[in-house]
Enzyme design. Structure first.
Site: not given
Ligand SMILES: Cc1cc2nc3c(=O)[nH]c(=O)nc-3n(C[C@H](O)[C@H](O)[C@H](O)COP(=O)(O)OP(=O)(O)OC[C@H]3O[C@@H](n4cnc5c(N)ncnc54)[C@H](O)[C@@H]3O)c2cc1C
Length: 307
Positions: A133-134, A130
């Site tokens: 997200c990261d 992701c």
């Protein structure tokens, strides 16, 4: 007893719930995590009509608000089983059991893993599925993106806003992604490509230390890439293990007809969890509408034959 139980609150499930509720059905949606599904994982959605540029989370907030406006009930419970009763179905969740006349399965899918050495233990420490997200953990660093489809190329383009350089590694010699994404990626100076290669293993014990890739045509030819992280976009696995009373492919995709009926009367499947040739928000929405419409007709027939 519910008229329609929808399993999964992604694009397909929320659409089915909106259509079902507006048709006067008593609908509940079961969701095991948060409302929104996979599209929460992406920042830029540019192909959902009516919204030339919107983030995945914002779009799904709108879906949720729309569903709630029509009174859709959402229960945060994981469905573990769908059981056939004499005339209807019983939904078994981690918190209880619920009876329903019709079921819409809209449980989507989850990212496929590489299944190479080092991947599992370094998830969240360099291995990610992701970018939204990261991505920020890799600000101004160099990362690899694995895959050649829409998701891989879209997320590589997204990462150019954050990281210094992206190497896309693809097992073939051309991309599968939409032409518009390919054009954007090819002209972006931060993105380079390594063709005909796959990941051999992820390096590092407790700490991510890059990846080693190998030639897809000659696996003895390996090279180490000193990247700070790797983002994997090589496809998805359907979330359908919990249901064994409908026909599925060997890969777990639910088999439906064009009107999304499954092999079990009164059970419909919508979105990424079913066999279909395109997995996008627009197709999930279409599936959700079809599922609710046909489930509604099934419920009406059921009620008139059981009164
Ligand atoms: C990185 C990325 C970028 C993308 N970009 C785009 C894009 O730009 N445009 C586009 O159109 N599409 C895009 N897609 C594809 C799109 O996200 C999917 O096609 C769509 O979101 C699938 O919706 P769905 O409702 O079928 O399933 P999902 O979104 O997967 O939702 C399923 C829901 O069911 C829940 N669930 C699963 N099992 C259970 C259970 N047993 N009990 C209860 N709940 C359960 C899950 O928690 C989840 O919330 C992208 C996908 C990814 C991964």
């Amino acid at each position: 007893m519910y008229d329609i139980v929808v399993i999964g609150a992604g694009a397909a499930g929320l659409t089915a719930a909106i259509y079902g509720e507006r048709a006067g059905m008593n609908v509940v949606v079961f969701e095991k995590m948060g409302v929104g599904g996979q599209i929460l994982l992406t920042q830029d959605v540019e192909n959902y009509p009516g919204f030339p540029a919107i983030s995945g989370p914002e779009l799904m907030e709108r879906f949720e608000a729309h569903a709630k406006k029509f009174g859709v009930e959402i229960r945060y419970e994981e469905v573990g089983e769908v059981k056939r009763q004499d005339t209807h179905y019983r939904i078994v969740t981690d918190e209880g059991e619920y009876d329903t006349i019709a079921v819409v399965i809209a449980t989507g899918s989850q990212p496929k893993k590489l299944h190479v050495d080092g991947e599992q233990k370094l998830i969240g420490r360099g291995v990610s599925y992701c970018a939204v997200c990261d991505g920020p953990f890799f600000k101004d660093r160099e990362v690899a993106v694995i895959g050649g489809g829409d998701a891989a190329i879209k997320e590589a383009i997204y990462l150019t806003q954050i990281v210094k350089k992206i190497i896309v590694i693809h097992r073939r010699d051309k991309l599968r992604a939409e032409k518009i994404l390919q054009d954007q990626a090819f002209k972006n100076p931060k993105i380079s490509f390594i063709w005909n290669h796959v990941v051999d293993h992820v390096d590092g014990e407790d700490k991510f230390e890059g990846i080693t890739i190998k030639d897809a045509n000659d696996p003895t030819k390996k090279q180490k890439l000193d990247v700070a992280g790797v983002f994997v976009y090589i496809g998805h696995i359907p979330n359908t293990k919990f249901i064994d009373i409908v026909k599925k492919t060997s890969g777990g995709l639910i088999i439906t007809d064009d009107c999304v009926h499954t092999s079990a009367k009164g059970i419909f499947a919508a979105g990424d969890c079913r066999v279909t040739c395109l997995r996008q928000i627009a197709t999930c929405v279409g599936d959700g509408a079809l599922a609710a419409f046909n489930a509604g007709e099934y419920v009406e027939r059921f009620k008139s034959s059981h009164t």
